[in-house]
Design a protein around this motif. Sequence first.
Motif, PDB file in Angstrom:
ATOM      1  N   ALA A   1     -42.565 -61.382 -13.143  1.00 53.53           N
ATOM      2  CA  ALA A   1     -41.617 -62.038 -12.802  1.00 53.53           C
ATOM      3  C   ALA A   1     -41.488 -63.499 -13.239  1.00 53.53           C
ATOM      4  N   GLU A   2     -40.409 -63.984 -13.688  1.00 55.96           N
ATOM      5  CA  GLU A   2     -40.095 -65.321 -14.322  1.00 55.96           C
ATOM      6  C   GLU A   2     -38.797 -65.726 -13.952  1.00 55.96           C
TER       7      GLU A   2
ATOM      8  N   VAL B   1     -38.833 -58.906 -13.104  1.00 56.10           N
ATOM      9  CA  VAL B   1     -37.935 -59.336 -12.306  1.00 56.10           C
ATOM     10  C   VAL B   1     -37.460 -61.040 -12.955  1.00 56.10           C
ATOM     11  N   ARG B   2     -36.217 -61.061 -13.284  1.00 58.74           N
ATOM     12  CA  ARG B   2     -35.950 -62.279 -13.911  1.00 58.74           C
ATOM     13  C   ARG B   2     -34.685 -62.899 -13.336  1.00 58.74           C
TER      14      ARG B   2
ATOM     15  N   VAL C   1     -46.469 -63.983 -12.548  1.00 58.35           N
ATOM     16  CA  VAL C   1     -45.377 -64.732 -11.944  1.00 58.35           C
ATOM     17  C   VAL C   1     -45.498 -66.128 -12.772  1.00 58.35           C
TER      18      VAL C   1
ATOM     19  N   GLU D   1     -32.489 -58.201 -12.587  1.00 58.59           N
ATOM     20  CA  GLU D   1     -32.280 -59.719 -13.277  1.00 58.59           C
ATOM     21  C   GLU D   1     -30.940 -60.217 -12.809  1.00 58.59           C
TER      22      GLU D   1
ATOM     23  N   ILE E   1     -37.554 -68.024 -11.255  1.00 55.71           N
ATOM     24  CA  ILE E   1     -37.369 -67.475  -9.906  1.00 55.71           C
ATOM     25  C   ILE E   1     -36.910 -68.937  -8.924  1.00 55.71           C
TER      26      ILE E   1
ATOM     27  N   ILE F   1     -40.939 -62.231  -3.214  1.00 52.78           N
ATOM     28  CA  ILE F   1     -41.359 -61.361  -4.099  1.00 52.78           C
ATOM     29  C   ILE F   1     -42.343 -60.563  -3.054  1.00 52.78           C
TER      30      ILE F   1
END
Length: 246
Positions: free
Chosen positions: A84-85, A56-57, A113, A23, A87, A69
């Motif tokens: 994941a957010e 994943v941030r 995502v 992150e 992005i 990604i």
Amino acid sequence: MGKATSGGQNFAATDSCSNVRIEDCYIVSGDDCVAIKSGWDEYGIAYGMPSQHIVVRRLTCISPTSAVIALGSEMSGGIQDVRAEDITAFGSESGVRIKTAVGRGAYVRDVYVRRMNLDGMKWVFWMTGSYKSHPDDKYDPNAIPVVDGISYSEVVARNVTTAARLEGIPNAPFRGICISNVTVALAKPSKMPWYCADVEGISSGVTPPACAPITDEGAVAEPCPFPADPLPMDQLAFHQCIYTAS
């Protein structure tokens, strides 16, 4: 367990890792900004350790020749529960890329995502079941990977060549694809903004409209899912310590 919180010039990679948090990173890379893997062909199958429970941030990425990604192509131990957010990416080849092939076996599933802001992409979404590189000729041609439960939502992309290229495996389609609230502005008009083969899924609120195999459900009350339950890494906090030598 892993955690990355600082910017840099290198990509972040996980291979057969569980409980990972990436992150608040700024990454400029000549390869994928974030690469998630879990072993290659028969060797990954034998080792059998998945990459899972990965967050994943707040990632900012520039990757002119690769993905923001990427999942795979080495995924023979399995990849699951990736979230994941928030992005942001500029001038990158693709937003999210899933790479696999016959001989990999295992699975890529439960990938979520949301909230991507992209500018200057060749593809926003890219999946391929024919990534044919192998370490040797000992792989099992009957080891068919499963791709299922892939969710993309709340994506805005500008200056894009093609919205998506989604290619599964003949007789083993990628299933459970959900795409909602996605707006893609093409750099130039295109007669085929989406390309799909051997995939199945649903879409809602997508512009330009997704291809026929990703069935348009119209306006729906419940968009594509994103898990609300916390992961173990969300409970982990780092504290600053001060040490003075006497």
